[in-house]
Scaffold this motif. Structure first.
Motif, PDB file in Angstrom:
ATOM      1  N   VAL A  49       5.551  86.229 -22.853  1.00 29.01           N
ATOM      2  CA  VAL A  49       4.456  86.602 -23.750  1.00 29.01           C
ATOM      3  C   VAL A  49       4.942  87.752 -24.620  1.00 29.01           C
ATOM      4  O   VAL A  49       5.446  88.765 -24.098  1.00 29.01           O
ATOM      5  CB  VAL A  49       3.195  87.023 -22.968  1.00 29.01           C
ATOM      6  CG1 VAL A  49       2.086  87.430 -23.929  1.00 29.01           C
ATOM      7  CG2 VAL A  49       2.732  85.894 -22.056  1.00 29.01           C
ATOM      8  N   THR A  50       4.814  87.633 -25.928  1.00 29.33           N
ATOM      9  CA  THR A  50       5.301  88.645 -26.861  1.00 29.33           C
ATOM     10  C   THR A  50       4.678  90.015 -26.564  1.00 29.33           C
ATOM     11  O   THR A  50       3.451  90.142 -26.420  1.00 29.33           O
ATOM     12  CB  THR A  50       4.971  88.237 -28.306  1.00 29.33           C
ATOM     13  OG1 THR A  50       5.556  86.960 -28.582  1.00 29.33           O
ATOM     14  CG2 THR A  50       5.518  89.261 -29.300  1.00 29.33           C
ATOM     15  N   GLY A  51       5.555  91.016 -26.438  1.00 30.89           N
ATOM     16  CA  GLY A  51       5.090  92.376 -26.211  1.00 30.89           C
ATOM     17  C   GLY A  51       4.789  92.709 -24.772  1.00 30.89           C
ATOM     18  O   GLY A  51       4.365  93.834 -24.475  1.00 30.89           O
ATOM     19  N   PRO A 145       5.294 102.062 -24.857  1.00 27.67           N
ATOM     20  CA  PRO A 145       5.752 101.080 -25.845  1.00 27.67           C
ATOM     21  C   PRO A 145       6.723 100.086 -25.216  1.00 27.67           C
ATOM     22  O   PRO A 145       7.473 100.418 -24.294  1.00 27.67           O
ATOM     23  CB  PRO A 145       6.438 101.955 -26.908  1.00 27.67           C
ATOM     24  CG  PRO A 145       5.868 103.310 -26.728  1.00 27.67           C
ATOM     25  CD  PRO A 145       5.569 103.448 -25.272  1.00 27.67           C
ATOM     26  N   PHE A 146       6.705  98.874 -25.745  1.00 27.81           N
ATOM     27  CA  PHE A 146       7.556  97.828 -25.184  1.00 27.81           C
ATOM     28  C   PHE A 146       9.025  98.109 -25.486  1.00 27.81           C
ATOM     29  O   PHE A 146       9.412  98.237 -26.658  1.00 27.81           O
ATOM     30  CB  PHE A 146       7.172  96.458 -25.753  1.00 27.81           C
ATOM     31  CG  PHE A 146       8.011  95.342 -25.201  1.00 27.81           C
ATOM     32  CD1 PHE A 146       7.672  94.736 -24.002  1.00 27.81           C
ATOM     33  CD2 PHE A 146       9.147  94.908 -25.867  1.00 27.81           C
ATOM     34  CE1 PHE A 146       8.439  93.711 -23.487  1.00 27.81           C
ATOM     35  CE2 PHE A 146       9.929  93.876 -25.354  1.00 27.81           C
ATOM     36  CZ  PHE A 146       9.570  93.273 -24.155  1.00 27.81           C
ATOM     37  N   ASP A 152      13.740  91.748 -18.192  1.00 27.02           N
ATOM     38  CA  ASP A 152      13.478  90.898 -19.354  1.00 27.02           C
ATOM     39  C   ASP A 152      14.742  90.172 -19.795  1.00 27.02           C
ATOM     40  O   ASP A 152      14.708  88.972 -20.120  1.00 27.02           O
ATOM     41  CB  ASP A 152      12.944  91.755 -20.515  1.00 27.02           C
ATOM     42  CG  ASP A 152      11.584  92.357 -20.224  1.00 27.02           C
ATOM     43  OD1 ASP A 152      10.786  91.689 -19.538  1.00 27.02           O
ATOM     44  OD2 ASP A 152      11.323  93.491 -20.675  1.00 27.02           O
ATOM     45  N   GLN A 153      15.872  90.892 -19.808  1.00 26.66           N
ATOM     46  CA  GLN A 153      17.146  90.284 -20.202  1.00 26.66           C
ATOM     47  C   GLN A 153      17.562  89.195 -19.214  1.00 26.66           C
ATOM     48  O   GLN A 153      18.065  88.135 -19.615  1.00 26.66           O
ATOM     49  CB  GLN A 153      18.223  91.357 -20.305  1.00 26.66           C
ATOM     50  CG  GLN A 153      17.964  92.406 -21.377  1.00 26.66           C
ATOM     51  CD  GLN A 153      18.954  93.546 -21.313  1.00 26.66           C
ATOM     52  OE1 GLN A 153      19.942  93.504 -20.574  1.00 26.66           O
ATOM     53  NE2 GLN A 153      18.693  94.589 -22.096  1.00 26.66           N
ATOM     54  N   GLY A 169       4.785  82.231 -25.573  1.00 22.91           N
ATOM     55  CA  GLY A 169       3.428  81.706 -25.579  1.00 22.91           C
ATOM     56  C   GLY A 169       3.198  80.578 -24.596  1.00 22.91           C
ATOM     57  O   GLY A 169       2.064  80.130 -24.439  1.00 22.91           O
ATOM     58  N   ALA A 170       4.263  80.105 -23.925  1.00 20.36           N
ATOM     59  CA  ALA A 170       4.112  79.003 -22.976  1.00 20.36           C
ATOM     60  C   ALA A 170       3.474  79.495 -21.686  1.00 20.36           C
ATOM     61  O   ALA A 170       3.521  80.674 -21.350  1.00 20.36           O
ATOM     62  CB  ALA A 170       5.462  78.371 -22.695  1.00 20.36           C
TER      63      ALA A 170
END
Length: 395
Positions: A49-51, A145-146, A152-153, A169-170
């Motif tokens: 999810v973005t962010g 902040p992100f 994540d990597q 978004g999936a």
């Protein structure tokens, strides 16, 4: 007087005409143990999810299987193969009936004498699978902040190699399963720390970890290596799963008979058997959130030693009957030992206490069931990780 001498001569001729056991010598090999460790690790990441930071989780399962075979590499000082010997004449007396049955395994190891074979074949801890990381609490993502984290990597690499990709978004979690295998042989000697070695012919990729080791890092199978290497570049030692010997010369337990080391001539004929050591092993890996290494599996493995002791086979009595029977496990330890007038049936439990199954060849159905079990394990691991990292889409 003449009649008495005539009777003696008749008895002597009769005895001379009786059948006798030929002076046949049976050579037998001593056993050697090898353990196949199959390690399965499933790594999953929460949907992308973005962010938002992603959550990574790991489940590791271990399935060990030990087989025993003839130790043809045990050499004498002159270079010949070290073998035990048994003479059938040991069961023949001057006036007694003699009957001897010696049973060997197909590869020439001694299984029993005048007793039912108790060879145990191919498992010490069959079908026992340890799963670590099955219960892992979800951590709190970093505040503020992100800023892309190591997790994540790593999840980006899971996305890349996963069959189920968590695109932006999936709703799907990304899942990746890695497999590791290693075939281990052991060396246990009285007065020294036990060690093991990798059978590189069966387990490639361990070139830097051959020889006598007390610990090894599992190497991924060929199909898992690209994904493993990519994750290791990001996570480093958090991808390490290690097998190690926790036994030392101080706490090494050696299972052998209470019989003397050598048999005096008056005690009968010597039967040479190998000692068996009990080795403690442990596997550590990074399960759960993969931040710390913890014990994944621990077990005790019976290991045939290249050391022997002797058990006396009683000399046949001139009159009456002398009974002797012995049954051995696949490791060479005594499962039954009978003197006197006994039926020679082996005990149900091995002296080492780890063996449960008789020697049987693997059928195609057995192999198919084993493959199905491995496939089911991977499917359940992926379901578990998917539920952990994405509870709302858990099925």
């Amino acid at each position: 007087m003449a009649l008495w001498k005539s009777w003696q001569a008749t008895v002597a001729l009769a005895l001379a005409g009786c059948g006798t056991i030929p002076d046949v010598t049976i050579n037998y090999y001593y056993p050697r143990a090898k353990t196949q460790f199959a390690v399965t690790q499933t790594i999953g990441c929460s949907p992308k999810v973005t962010g938002k930071h992603r959550i990574i989780r790991s489940v590791i399962s271990v399935a060990p299987s030990t087989t025993n075979s003839a130790d043809v590499d045990w050499k004498n000082p002159d270079g010949s193969t070290h073998q035990g010997q048994l003479r059938y004449r040991a069961f023949h007396g001057s006036f007694s009936d003699a009957d001897a049955t010696v049973t060997l395994t197909p590869d020439g190891r001694l299984a029993s004498i005048n007793a039912t074979s108790t060879g145990q074949a191919d498992t010490i801890i069959k079908d026992v699978i340890t799963v670590a990381g099955a219960v892992a609490l979800l951590g709190v993502p970093p505040a503020g902040p992100f800023v892309e984290t190591v997790e994540d990597q790593a999840c980006d690499q899971v996305d890349k190699y996963s069959a189920i990709v968590a695109e932006a978004g999936a709703k799907n979690a990304a899942l990746l399963t890695l497999t590791f295998n290693a075939l281990i042989t052991y060396t246990a000697v009285t007065g020294a720390d036990p060690v093991f070695a990798i059978d590189n012919a069966i387990s490639p990729g361990y070139d830097e970890q051959l020889g006598n080791q007390t610990s090894i890092n599992f190497v991924p199978d060929v199909a898992s290596k690209p994904a493993y290497d990519a994750l290791k570049q990001v996570l480093g030692d958090r991808m390490t799963t290690m097998l190690k010997v926790t036994s030392t010369k101080e706490n090494l337990r050696v299972m052998n008979s209470t019989a003397p080391t050598t048999v005096a001539p008056a005690d009968g004929f010597p039967l040479e058997l190998n000692k068996v050591a009990l080795l403690n092993l442990e596997i550590d890996g990074h399960a759960g959130d993969m931040l710390q290494s913890s014990q994944i599996w621990g077990g005790v493995v019976p290991v045939p030693m290249r050391e022997t002791y002797q058990v006396p086979i009683p000399s046949p009595a001139a009159f009456g009957k002398t009974a002797f029977g012995i049954g051995l496990s696949d490791f060479g330890s005594i499962t039954s030992l009978h003197y006197g007038e006994t039926n020679g049936a082996p005990d149900a439990t091995d002296a080492v206490g780890q063996i449960a199954k008789a020697l049987q060849p693997k059928t195609p159905e057995d192999k198919a069931n084993a493959l199905k079990g491995q496939a089911d394990l991977i499917a359940q691991q992926q379901r578990l990780i998917g539920c952990q990292v994405s509870p709302t889409t858990c099925k």
